[in-house]
Design a protein around this motif. Structure first.
Motif, short mmCIF file in Angstrom:
data_model
loop_
_atom_site.label_atom_id
_atom_site.label_comp_id
_atom_site.label_asym_id
_atom_site.label_seq_id
_atom_site.Cartn_x
_atom_site.Cartn_y
_atom_site.Cartn_z
N GLN A 30 -3.77 8.91 -4.50
CA GLN A 30 -4.41 8.48 -5.96
C GLN A 30 -3.25 8.13 -6.59
OE1 GLN A 30 -7.80 10.32 -7.76
NE2 GLN A 30 -7.99 8.83 -9.11
N ALA A 31 -2.97 7.17 -7.75
CA ALA A 31 -2.57 6.72 -8.48
C ALA A 31 -3.19 6.77 -9.27
CB ALA A 31 -1.66 5.37 -8.62
N LEU A 32 -2.73 7.24 -11.13
CA LEU A 32 -3.80 7.54 -11.81
C LEU A 32 -3.38 6.41 -13.25
CD1 LEU A 32 -3.70 10.93 -12.50
CD2 LEU A 32 -5.49 9.82 -11.55
N ALA A 33 -1.89 5.87 -12.85
CA ALA A 33 -1.70 4.35 -14.05
C ALA A 33 -0.79 3.33 -12.62
CB ALA A 33 -0.55 4.96 -14.81
N PRO A 34 -0.96 2.39 -12.99
CA PRO A 34 -0.58 1.26 -12.61
C PRO A 34 0.44 1.26 -12.04
CG PRO A 34 -1.98 1.22 -14.43
CD PRO A 34 -2.10 0.97 -14.34
N SER A 35 2.08 1.78 -13.18
CA SER A 35 2.63 1.42 -12.65
C SER A 35 3.46 2.39 -11.52
CB SER A 35 3.90 2.19 -14.59
OG SER A 35 3.04 3.21 -14.17
N GLN A 36 2.45 3.60 -11.73
CA GLN A 36 2.41 4.89 -10.39
C GLN A 36 2.10 3.96 -9.18
OE1 GLN A 36 0.60 8.18 -10.98
NE2 GLN A 36 0.51 9.15 -9.17
N GLY A 37 0.94 3.39 -9.18
CA GLY A 37 1.02 2.41 -8.51
C GLY A 37 1.58 1.51 -7.62
N LEU A 38 1.64 0.82 -8.22
CA LEU A 38 2.80 -0.52 -7.69
C LEU A 38 4.57 0.09 -7.60
CD1 LEU A 38 2.90 -2.78 -10.84
CD2 LEU A 38 1.99 -3.11 -8.60
N ALA A 39 4.90 1.07 -7.77
CA ALA A 39 6.12 1.46 -7.30
C ALA A 39 5.73 2.75 -6.29
CB ALA A 39 6.13 2.95 -7.99
N ARG A 40 4.21 3.38 -5.82
CA ARG A 40 3.99 3.68 -3.84
C ARG A 40 3.74 1.68 -4.04
NH1 ARG A 40 3.10 4.71 -0.20
NH2 ARG A 40 2.45 5.85 0.91
N LEU A 41 3.18 0.84 -3.79
CA LEU A 41 3.14 -0.03 -3.08
C LEU A 41 4.44 -0.81 -2.97
CD1 LEU A 41 0.16 -1.44 -4.66
CD2 LEU A 41 0.06 -0.91 -2.90
N ALA A 42 5.27 -0.26 -3.84
CA ALA A 42 6.41 -1.23 -3.34
C ALA A 42 6.74 -0.06 -2.01
CB ALA A 42 7.12 -0.88 -4.43
N ALA A 43 7.41 1.10 -1.66
CA ALA A 43 7.56 2.03 -0.64
C ALA A 43 6.77 1.99 0.60
CB ALA A 43 7.42 3.57 -1.40
N GLY A 44 5.87 1.32 0.26
CA GLY A 44 5.28 0.60 1.74
C GLY A 44 4.21 1.84 2.61
N GLY A 45 3.96 1.39 3.86
CA GLY A 45 2.62 2.13 4.27
C GLY A 45 1.34 2.75 3.93
N VAL A 46 1.35 1.35 2.72
CA VAL A 46 -0.09 1.41 1.88
C VAL A 46 -1.33 0.19 3.11
CG1 VAL A 46 -1.53 0.91 0.39
CG2 VAL A 46 0.29 2.44 0.07
N ASP A 47 -2.69 0.63 3.18
CA ASP A 47 -2.52 -0.85 4.10
C ASP A 47 -3.86 -1.66 3.98
OD1 ASP A 47 -1.87 -0.28 6.85
OD2 ASP A 47 -2.82 1.79 6.60
N ARG A 68 -0.51 -9.88 -5.91
CA ARG A 68 -0.58 -11.81 -5.54
C ARG A 68 0.88 -12.63 -5.76
NH1 ARG A 68 -3.27 -9.02 -2.50
NH2 ARG A 68 -5.29 -9.50 -2.27
N THR A 69 1.30 -12.41 -6.88
CA THR A 69 2.43 -13.53 -7.03
C THR A 69 3.85 -12.64 -7.01
OG1 THR A 69 2.35 -12.36 -9.00
CG2 THR A 69 1.38 -14.61 -8.75
N GLY A 70 3.95 -11.39 -5.85
CA GLY A 70 4.72 -10.80 -5.45
C GLY A 70 5.32 -10.31 -4.11
N PRO A 71 6.09 -9.77 -3.72
CA PRO A 71 6.74 -9.70 -2.60
C PRO A 71 5.78 -10.32 -1.68
CG PRO A 71 7.23 -8.18 -3.40
CD PRO A 71 6.83 -8.41 -4.08
N PRO A 72 6.21 -10.58 -0.10
CA PRO A 72 5.94 -10.93 0.41
C PRO A 72 4.61 -10.16 1.45
CG PRO A 72 7.42 -12.22 0.85
CD PRO A 72 7.57 -11.26 -0.74
#
Length: 245
Positions: A30-47, A68-72
């Motif tokens: 769980q990420a409690l804030a969007p900034s935390q979530g986006l940083a976690r997604l950028a690190a990869g490994g999420v399905d 949807r407009t971010g990295p491929p």
């Protein structure tokens, strides 16, 4: 085992939900804030992402738009919007921004698990399409538009001028455009489009196809190459200029 990211500021939601989803071979963080979530997604490994709408910093709609407009690597990431805002207009907004499904709170965890399983099955079905024929497919050229299946790019064409910059399409939008353009004039039903884009067992919303087409049309303006056939589906009406290899 699919790894899920829940972006929700409710501290009490993540632990019990994660415990329940383990029964279905999901792991959840769980990420409690969007900034935390986006940083976690950028690190990869999420399905896949389970995304709330009412969030601090920015709402879930904006988070979905950034994906949807971010990295491929993030553009095609499955997103299920999970929120107390269950009105039709909110569901439509989420789908217009590229969410794959929408489940209002309060929800049954079993239904959430079933929807996540379906979303991920569609993604695996789409990924299983052999890549070799795509690599050999020529660039498709129409009046006002070119499609490059290998680079997955759509560009505007003007007579006597080089092709313009690539249009900002999501992966699903490009897949839909290419599906229609490969067979100009053929009518694809909504169910067939869902099945072809997402693999088999597509049970989501046929309404989602209408929203996807509407979003794609706006990005193609002023070009008008997608036709609606009432009670039948959609077809591509662009005039072909030939193919480039």
């Amino acid at each position: 085992m699919p790894h899920l990211l829940l972006i929700d500021d409710d501290h009490d939601l993540g632990p019990p939900l994660g415990s329940y989803l383990r029964r279905f071979d999901f792991t959840l963080e769980q990420a409690l804030a969007p900034s935390q979530g986006l940083a976690r997604l950028a690190a990869g490994g999420v399905d896949a992402v389970i995304l709330d709408v009412m969030l601090p910093e920015m709402d879930g709609f904006e988070v979905c738009r950034r994906l949807r407009t971010g990295p491929p690597a993030l553009q095609g990431l499955p997103v299920l919007m999970l929120t107390a805002r269950g009105e039709l207009t909110d569901r439509v907004v989420g789908l217009e921004l590229g969410a794959d499904d929408y489940l209002p709170k309060p929800f049954e965890p079993r239904e959430l698990a079933a929807r996540l399983t379906t979303i991920l099955r569609r993604q695996r079905g789409a990924a299983a399409v052999p890549a070799a024929p795509l690599a050999a497919e020529p660039v498709l050229r129409f009046e006002g538009l070119s499609l490059d299946p290998l680079r997955r790019e759509a560009r505007r064409l003007a007579a006597g001028e080089p092709a313009g910059p690539a249009l900002e399409l999501t992966g699903t939008e490009f897949e839909l455009l290419l599906l229609l353009a490969r067979e100009p004039g053929r009518v694809f039903s909504r169910d067939e489009i869902l099945g072809r884009l997402r693999g088999h067992d597509a049970e989501l919303f046929t309404r989602a196809v209408d929203i996807l087409v509407s979003r794609l049309r706006r990005k193609l303006e002023p070009l008008d190459c997608i036709r609606t056939l009432r009670n039948a589906g959609y077809s591509f009406a662009g005039a072909p200029l030939g193919a480039l290899r």
